[in-house]
Design an enzyme around this catalytic site. Structure first.
Site, PDB file in Angstrom:
ATOM      1  N   LEU A   1       0.857  -1.182   0.000  1.00  9.20           N
ATOM      2  CA  LEU A   1       0.000   0.000   0.000  1.00  9.20           C
ATOM      3  C   LEU A   1       0.891   1.229   0.000  1.00  9.20           C
ATOM      4  O   LEU A   1       1.657   1.462   0.938  1.00  9.20           O
ATOM      5  CB  LEU A   1      -0.910  -0.006   1.225  1.00  9.20           C
ATOM      6  CG  LEU A   1      -2.138  -0.928   1.133  1.00  9.20           C
ATOM      7  CD1 LEU A   1      -2.751  -1.148   2.513  1.00  9.20           C
ATOM      8  CD2 LEU A   1      -3.171  -0.343   0.175  1.00  9.20           C
TER       9      LEU A   1
ATOM     10  N   LYS B   1      -8.809   2.293   6.775  1.00  9.98           N
ATOM     11  CA  LYS B   1      -7.664   1.390   6.680  1.00  9.98           C
ATOM     12  C   LYS B   1      -8.125  -0.046   6.390  1.00  9.98           C
ATOM     13  O   LYS B   1      -7.490  -0.765   5.604  1.00  9.98           O
ATOM     14  CB  LYS B   1      -6.849   1.428   7.976  1.00  9.98           C
ATOM     15  CG  LYS B   1      -6.065   2.720   8.184  1.00  9.98           C
ATOM     16  CD  LYS B   1      -4.925   2.822   7.182  1.00  9.98           C
ATOM     17  CE  LYS B   1      -4.041   4.023   7.454  1.00  9.98           C
ATOM     18  NZ  LYS B   1      -3.225   3.862   8.659  1.00  9.98           N
TER      19      LYS B   1
ATOM     20  N   GLY C   1       3.249   0.758   5.695  1.00  7.82           N
ATOM     21  CA  GLY C   1       4.247   1.594   6.345  1.00  7.82           C
ATOM     22  C   GLY C   1       3.901   1.959   7.770  1.00  7.82           C
ATOM     23  O   GLY C   1       4.388   2.976   8.286  1.00  7.82           O
TER      24      GLY C   1
ATOM     25  N   GLN D   1      -2.508   3.562  14.617  1.00  8.32           N
ATOM     26  CA  GLN D   1      -1.388   2.636  14.684  1.00  8.32           C
ATOM     27  C   GLN D   1      -1.012   2.245  16.106  1.00  8.32           C
ATOM     28  O   GLN D   1       0.113   1.821  16.370  1.00  8.32           O
ATOM     29  CB  GLN D   1      -0.183   3.236  13.939  1.00  8.32           C
ATOM     30  CG  GLN D   1      -0.450   3.389  12.451  1.00  8.32           C
ATOM     31  CD  GLN D   1       0.669   4.087  11.702  1.00  8.32           C
ATOM     32  OE1 GLN D   1       1.808   4.123  12.158  1.00  8.32           O
ATOM     33  NE2 GLN D   1       0.356   4.642  10.542  1.00  8.32           N
TER      34      GLN D   1
ATOM     35  N   CYS E   1      -5.836  30.730 -18.767  1.00  5.79           N
ATOM     36  CA  CYS E   1      -5.204  31.857 -19.443  1.00  5.79           C
ATOM     37  C   CYS E   1      -5.812  31.957 -20.833  1.00  5.79           C
ATOM     38  O   CYS E   1      -6.868  31.351 -21.099  1.00  5.79           O
ATOM     39  CB  CYS E   1      -3.687  31.683 -19.514  1.00  5.79           C
ATOM     40  SG  CYS E   1      -3.176  30.188 -20.371  1.00  5.79           S
TER      41      CYS E   1
END
Length: 482
Positions: free
Chosen positions: A181, A263, A285, A294, A448
């Site tokens: 992930l 999650k 991670g 976590q 623009c």
């Protein structure tokens, strides 16, 4: 590029030398194949010779040492400065020629290593060569200014002055495949890199919560991992539009659980793709206690959403260690400007829950919807992406979001004639100096006269971490819709 072929001595990671003979041969074969791809990537002409504990690379490419040092399974490298036969007098003469001027007036040490049968010992070689180098220099075995290395193996000897550290680990492709992930931020990048170092091939899953500009940053990060650290295979990036899952979370779950449910759905997405790609694990991670989702109880609650193993190589790393590794990997600048789009919970998110409670909060979400968005994903072959692929698809938008800031880049006289209601006007030269005063949480749409300047400024803003786009169709489109 130079026409002169140089010899590089490559040492296996010590872990390879402990493997059984058949396993070691298989790992070495894979390592050699990965080295060959790496050298081809820099346009090198090369020849690789395999010995039982060493590899030798002859190549014309000056970049070869740098690229070989990034290959998992290589412990260290040395650039050989002279090759000789395995005769003691010949080695001593060559060593004096190569290193005599270099050690003069400095401290030095001779390090010798010998394999095979010879009428001299490693100590004999160190003493003889050391004596030949001694005039005008002094021996310091503990902290020398110059190290003189000699390796003798059977009928050949090689002289060199030092070692360059390699990546270590195991040859990429020897430990199977996993799904990582990837968010583009510091943590997921380092987790991926550590798994590559351990020989695991990765495909990447990106659950997009914030549009094309965010996707571009993740694609750029994946490109660095693919091109600089993934020699031996071609990783793919699976881009999943997570707008629908995010809407479902906000509708069906309690706000305190939004983070955890998000999650869990990401894990479920990665698990579906892992099953389709025959991957053995999911890589994330996450690090213990770094954010609310976590904590150890929450990690267990999230993991309960899937049956496939979840690997967390950063589990005990602190943030400083993680950030420093991104400098080595080469993604620091990109990762430092990626916002934390996954932080969706307002107020105080739950910090200690159970898999049962998290599953209850997820129960109202249609998982068939998750399967649909997963199957509708975009798949990118990362190594095949060009510079144009990394920029052009992400610069333009077809619409102006409700909370978007519209910037008109035309000169003031044209602005006075007509401009989009609610737009602000800035000259192109103003954008760079004013970036620090702009709200990074807003989405910017630029237009623009003909579109070229808007695309250029959008590119500049995206490089600084803003979600900014040029409006496709520009002024003409705005006039038609106004």
């Amino acid at each position: 590029m130079t026409d002169e072929k140089r010899l590089i001595l490559v040492r296996y990671s010590p872990e390879l030398t402990t493997k059984a003979r058949g396993t070691r041969q298989r790992f070495t074969k894979r390592l050699v194949a990965n080295m060959a791809e790496a050298l081809r990537s820099v346009g090198a002409e090369f020849h690789i010779e395999t010995q039982w504990t060493r590899l030798f690379v002859r190549t014309t490419a000056p970049e070869a040492v740098d690229v070989l040092a990034r290959i998992p399974g290589i412990s260290s490298l040395s650039l050989v400065e002279r090759e000789t036969g395995a005769e003691l007098d010949e080695i001593v003469r060559a060593g004096a020629e190569v290193f005599g001027d270099r050690v003069r007036g400095r401290s030095y040490a001779v390090r010798a290593r010998r394999t095979g049968r010879h009428p001299f010992t490693s100590g004999d070689l160190q003493n003889r060569l050391g004596a030949a180098l001694n005039p005008g220099a002094r021996v310091d075995l503990d902290n020398p200014e110059v190290e003189v290395h000699v390796e003798v193996r059977d009928d050949a000897a090689w002289l060199f002055s030092g070692r360059i550290d390699g990546l270590g680990g195991l040859p990429l492709g020897t430990e199977g495949r996993a799904i990582c992930l990837l968010s583009g931020g510091f943590d997921s990048v380092v987790a991926a890199w550590l798994m590559l170092k351990r020989g695991v091939m990765l495909d990447y899953v990106f659950c997009n919560l914030a549009g094309d500009a965010y996707e571009r940053s993740v694609v750029e990060v994946a490109k660095i991992l693919a091109d600089n650290w993934s020699y031996g295979y071609s990783p793919r990036l699976h881009v999943v539009d997570f707008d629908a899952p995010l809407d479902a979370i906000r509708k069906e779950s309690s706000p305190r659980f939004w983070q955890l449910v998000l999650k869990r759905l990401m894990y479920r997405t990665a698990a579906q793709i892992a099953d389709q790609q025959n991957a053995s694990a999911i890589v994330t991670g996450e690090s213990i206690g770094q954010v609310s989702s976590q904590t150890l109880p929450n990690l267990r609650a999230i993991e309960g959403a899937v049956e496939v193993p979840v690997l967390r190589p950063l589990l005990v790393f602190d943030k400083k260690e993680i950030v420093e590794l991104t400098r080595r990997i080469g993604t620091y600048e990109i990762s430092s400007r990626v916002k934390e789009y996954c932080a969706i919970s307002p107020g105080s998110p739950v910090t200690r829950t159970s898999a049962k409670a998290a599953a209850k909060e997820e129960a109202g979400i249609d998982l068939a919807m998750l399967t649909r968005v997963t199957n509708d994903r975009k798949i990118l072959d990362v190594k095949d992406l060009t510079e144009t692929d990394l920029v052009t698809p992400y610069l333009f938008t077809e619409e102006i979001p409700d909370e978007g800031v519209v910037i008109d880049l035309r000169p003031e006289p044209e602005w006075d004639v007509w401009h989009y209601p609610g737009a602000i006007r800035k000259d192109v030269w103003e954008i760079g100096p004013s970036l620090s005063s702009l709200d990074r949480d807003r989405t910017y749409v630029l237009y623009c006269g003909v579109g070229l300047q808007a695309a250029h400024v959008a590119e500049q803003m995206q490089q600084e971490g803003f979600e900014a786009y040029a409006l496709r169709g520009g002024l003409r489109k705005l006039r038609e819709e106004a």
